[in-house]
Design an enzyme around this catalytic site. Structure first.
Site, PDB file in Angstrom:
ATOM      1  N   ASP A   1      37.511 -40.373 -40.559  1.00 38.20           N
ATOM      2  CA  ASP A   1      36.902 -39.635 -39.437  1.00 38.20           C
ATOM      3  C   ASP A   1      35.536 -40.164 -38.983  1.00 38.20           C
ATOM      4  O   ASP A   1      34.618 -39.361 -38.710  1.00 38.20           O
ATOM      5  CB  ASP A   1      36.783 -38.139 -39.795  1.00 38.20           C
ATOM      6  CG  ASP A   1      38.126 -37.467 -40.021  1.00 38.20           C
ATOM      7  OD1 ASP A   1      39.169 -38.141 -39.936  1.00 38.20           O
ATOM      8  OD2 ASP A   1      38.130 -36.249 -40.306  1.00 38.20           O
TER       9      ASP A   1
ATOM     10  N   HIS B   1      42.404 -32.777 -32.745  1.00 35.81           N
ATOM     11  CA  HIS B   1      42.824 -31.392 -32.504  1.00 35.81           C
ATOM     12  C   HIS B   1      43.217 -31.152 -31.044  1.00 35.81           C
ATOM     13  O   HIS B   1      42.528 -31.642 -30.136  1.00 35.81           O
ATOM     14  CB  HIS B   1      41.679 -30.430 -32.834  1.00 35.81           C
ATOM     15  CG  HIS B   1      41.208 -30.489 -34.257  1.00 35.81           C
ATOM     16  ND1 HIS B   1      42.042 -30.327 -35.333  1.00 35.81           N
ATOM     17  CD2 HIS B   1      39.956 -30.665 -34.779  1.00 35.81           C
ATOM     18  CE1 HIS B   1      41.328 -30.402 -36.455  1.00 35.81           C
ATOM     19  NE2 HIS B   1      40.056 -30.616 -36.143  1.00 35.81           N
TER      20      HIS B   1
ATOM     21  N   HIS C   1      42.398 -25.165 -30.857  1.00 33.64           N
ATOM     22  CA  HIS C   1      42.857 -25.262 -32.259  1.00 33.64           C
ATOM     23  C   HIS C   1      42.381 -24.054 -33.078  1.00 33.64           C
ATOM     24  O   HIS C   1      41.276 -23.531 -32.854  1.00 33.64           O
ATOM     25  CB  HIS C   1      42.333 -26.569 -32.880  1.00 33.64           C
ATOM     26  CG  HIS C   1      42.958 -26.877 -34.201  1.00 33.64           C
ATOM     27  ND1 HIS C   1      42.321 -26.639 -35.399  1.00 33.64           N
ATOM     28  CD2 HIS C   1      44.171 -27.384 -34.508  1.00 33.64           C
ATOM     29  CE1 HIS C   1      43.124 -27.002 -36.394  1.00 33.64           C
ATOM     30  NE2 HIS C   1      44.250 -27.457 -35.882  1.00 33.64           N
TER      31      HIS C   1
ATOM     32  N   HIS D   1      35.717 -29.379 -31.596  1.00 28.19           N
ATOM     33  CA  HIS D   1      35.385 -30.781 -31.916  1.00 28.19           C
ATOM     34  C   HIS D   1      36.638 -31.644 -31.909  1.00 28.19           C
ATOM     35  O   HIS D   1      37.750 -31.147 -32.117  1.00 28.19           O
ATOM     36  CB  HIS D   1      34.704 -30.871 -33.292  1.00 28.19           C
ATOM     37  CG  HIS D   1      35.609 -30.487 -34.433  1.00 28.19           C
ATOM     38  ND1 HIS D   1      35.852 -29.180 -34.781  1.00 28.19           N
ATOM     39  CD2 HIS D   1      36.349 -31.243 -35.288  1.00 28.19           C
ATOM     40  CE1 HIS D   1      36.693 -29.141 -35.796  1.00 28.19           C
ATOM     41  NE2 HIS D   1      37.027 -30.384 -36.138  1.00 28.19           N
TER      42      HIS D   1
ATOM     43  N   LYS E   1      45.242 -36.529 -37.593  1.00 27.67           N
ATOM     44  CA  LYS E   1      45.509 -35.311 -38.371  1.00 27.67           C
ATOM     45  C   LYS E   1      44.821 -34.125 -37.726  1.00 27.67           C
ATOM     46  O   LYS E   1      43.844 -34.297 -36.986  1.00 27.67           O
ATOM     47  CB  LYS E   1      45.030 -35.501 -39.808  1.00 27.67           C
ATOM     48  CG  LYS E   1      43.541 -35.784 -39.877  1.00 27.67           C
ATOM     49  CD  LYS E   1      43.062 -35.996 -41.273  1.00 27.67           C
ATOM     50  CE  LYS E   1      41.570 -36.250 -41.301  1.00 27.67           C
ATOM     51  NZ  LYS E   1      40.752 -35.141 -40.797  1.00 27.67           N
TER      52      LYS E   1
ATOM     53  N   CYS F   1      36.501 -33.661 -45.217  1.00 26.90           N
ATOM     54  CA  CYS F   1      37.664 -34.554 -45.118  1.00 26.90           C
ATOM     55  C   CYS F   1      37.673 -35.670 -46.164  1.00 26.90           C
ATOM     56  O   CYS F   1      38.745 -36.068 -46.626  1.00 26.90           O
ATOM     57  CB  CYS F   1      37.777 -35.089 -43.699  1.00 26.90           C
ATOM     58  SG  CYS F   1      38.174 -33.745 -42.535  1.00 26.90           S
TER      59      CYS F   1
HETATM   60  C1  VGL Z   1      35.916 -32.384 -40.745  1.00 31.13           C
HETATM   61  C2  VGL Z   1      35.337 -30.197 -40.432  1.00 31.13           C
HETATM   62  C3  VGL Z   1      36.306 -30.051 -39.477  1.00 31.13           C
HETATM   63  C4  VGL Z   1      35.659 -33.669 -41.468  1.00 31.13           C
HETATM   64  C5  VGL Z   1      36.906 -32.259 -39.797  1.00 31.13           C
HETATM   65  O1  VGL Z   1      36.008 -34.751 -40.944  1.00 31.13           O
HETATM   66  O2  VGL Z   1      35.090 -33.612 -42.576  1.00 31.13           O
HETATM   67  N1  VGL Z   1      35.146 -31.347 -41.065  1.00 31.13           N
HETATM   68  N2  VGL Z   1      37.095 -31.087 -39.164  1.00 31.13           N
HETATM   69 ZN    ZN Z   2      38.449 -30.876 -37.549  1.00 29.77          ZN
END
Ligand code: VGL
Ligand code: ZN
Length: 229
Positions: free
Chosen positions: A34, A74, A78, A107, A132, A177
């Protein structure tokens, strides 16, 4: 004047892992989690100093034949967004069928600039980008398995089919994540390490420290980018 012997006598004994000891081979993958605009300091869910991982990961990636990246991806509306729950604010929680869900600002919405990989990321040899969190009813912090703890993303099969046994995880965010991917990696029976200085955390109520404790319990190695040859 200082002889070689005198220098050698002060060589530190403290490091658990000799600097430069790790040489990733074809059985290893760098899993870059991410590293997207949304999680950079100017994004919709900013991670403090998130941008600082980019040059570290770029250099690290050159040492790996195999690189896989993830993208949090997302749909609008979501179920992990606070805006989808009446009277809820970001960083509060809600009970879902699958357990407690932290609610986030909107986000990483599919197809937006915010969801794009960080523009400074330079890993042309990355082989797979796995998206994802696309199921609007279920979150997916982990690259391997959705938050319902049942629905697999396909990454385990992909890596196993390619003969990969060692997974080195880095990226954003350490306590969500990255940690969930690392722990699920051990459940899928990979040897998992997390590269601390190639990751940054969100840190809600001490969640970075909790994540490191949980990862230690799962047998995950906590390493640094300087541990690679
Ligand atoms: C993440 C919160 C929501 C991450 C993703 O990448 O850690 N954290 N979505
Ligand atoms: Zn997220």
């Amino acid at each position: 004047l200082g002889s070689a012997a005198a220098v050698a006598s002060v060589t530190p004994l403290s490091s658990a892992l000799a600097a430069g000891a790790i040489k990733p081979g074809k059985q290893s993958v760098l899993l870059v989690i991410d590293v997207q605009n949304c999680f950079l300091p100017t994004g919709t869910l900013p991670v403090k100093d998130g941008d600082q991982v980019v040059p570290v990961i770029n250099e690290l990636s050159k040492k790996f034949q195999n690189v896989v990246m993830t993208q949090d991806w997302h749909p609008a509306g979501h179920s992990s967004f606070a805006s989808s729950h009446d009277g809820k604010a970001p960083f509060e929680t809600v009970e879902m069928d699958y357990g407690t869900q932290v609610l986030w600002p909107d986000h990483c919405i599919q197809g937006t600039k915010d969801a794009e990989l960080a523009p400074g990321l330079d890993i042309p040899h990355a082989q797979l980008i796995i998206r994802k969190g696309w199921n609007s009813a279920v979150d997916s912090y982990s690259a391997f398995r959705e938050a319902d703890k049942k629905t697999m993303t396909g990454l385990t099969g992909y890596l196993k089919e390619r003969g990969i046994s060692d997974v080195y995880v880095c990226g954003l965010a350490t306590d969500f994540c990255v940690a969930w991917s690392a722990i699920d990696g051990t459940i899928s029976e990979f040897n998992v390490s997390v590269i601390e200085d190639a990751s940054r955390g969100i840190d809600l109520n001490g969640s970075v420290a909790t994540a490191w404790a949980d990862m230690k319990k799962a047998g995950i190695a906590r390493i640094q980018s300087g541990d690679f040859a």
